[in-house]
Motif scaffolding. Structure first.
Motif, PDB file in Angstrom:
ATOM      1  N   ASP A   1      -6.520   1.086   4.535  1.00  0.00           N
ATOM      2  CA  ASP A   1      -6.156  -0.297   4.884  1.00  0.00           C
ATOM      3  C   ASP A   1      -6.497  -0.581   6.341  1.00  0.00           C
ATOM      4  O   ASP A   1      -7.007  -1.651   6.661  1.00  0.00           O
ATOM      5  N   ALA A   2      -6.226   0.367   7.220  1.00  0.00           N
ATOM      6  CA  ALA A   2      -6.543   0.187   8.635  1.00  0.00           C
ATOM      7  C   ALA A   2      -8.055   0.098   8.843  1.00  0.00           C
ATOM      8  O   ALA A   2      -8.527  -0.701   9.666  1.00  0.00           O
ATOM      9  N   GLN A   3      -8.820   0.864   8.082  1.00  0.00           N
ATOM     10  CA  GLN A   3     -10.277   0.832   8.220  1.00  0.00           C
ATOM     11  C   GLN A   3     -10.871  -0.501   7.804  1.00  0.00           C
ATOM     12  O   GLN A   3     -11.858  -0.953   8.355  1.00  0.00           O
ATOM     13  N   ARG A   4     -10.245  -1.153   6.856  1.00  0.00           N
ATOM     14  CA  ARG A   4     -10.761  -2.456   6.421  1.00  0.00           C
ATOM     15  C   ARG A   4     -10.099  -3.609   7.156  1.00  0.00           C
ATOM     16  O   ARG A   4     -10.374  -4.775   6.893  1.00  0.00           O
ATOM     17  N   GLY A   5      -9.191  -3.257   8.083  1.00  0.00           N
ATOM     18  CA  GLY A   5      -8.543  -4.291   8.889  1.00  0.00           C
ATOM     19  C   GLY A   5      -7.384  -4.963   8.193  1.00  0.00           C
ATOM     20  O   GLY A   5      -7.007  -6.089   8.517  1.00  0.00           O
TER      21      GLY A   5
END
Length: 90
Positions: free
Chosen positions: A85-89
């Motif tokens: 989730d953090a990688q896709r913002g």
């Protein structure tokens, strides 16, 4: 088993009569579905997603994401979900 697989006898009873899964299993399935969705957004193909899941990942101390999720701990599945989730913002 990370998703919460039922015993073999339970599985066959469910196939015959129907059945319910536990709240824990539903939560695990939900997180895995969200991980899948995030990977489909982040990567160009399912093949890339499978490769990413299987290769060593420095964020997880060199373990593959698959190894992390297969520990059986819900917290590890959540940790993977938070990472993607953090990688896709998100």
């Amino acid at each position: 088993m990370p998703v919460g697989s039922p015993a073999r006898s339970t599985y066959f009873r469910w196939r015959k009569d129907g059945g319910e899964v536990s709240a824990d299993t539903e939560e695990r399935i939900s997180h895995l579905g969200s991980i899948y969705k995030a990977l489909r957004i982040l990567l160009d193909s399912e093949e890339q997603a499978v490769d990413w899941i299987r290769k060593p990942n420095r964020h997880f101390e060199g373990a593959s994401v698959l190894e992390v999720m297969m520990t059986g701990n819900l917290s590890d599945i959540i940790r993977v979900r938070q990472y993607v989730d953090a990688q896709r913002g998100g």
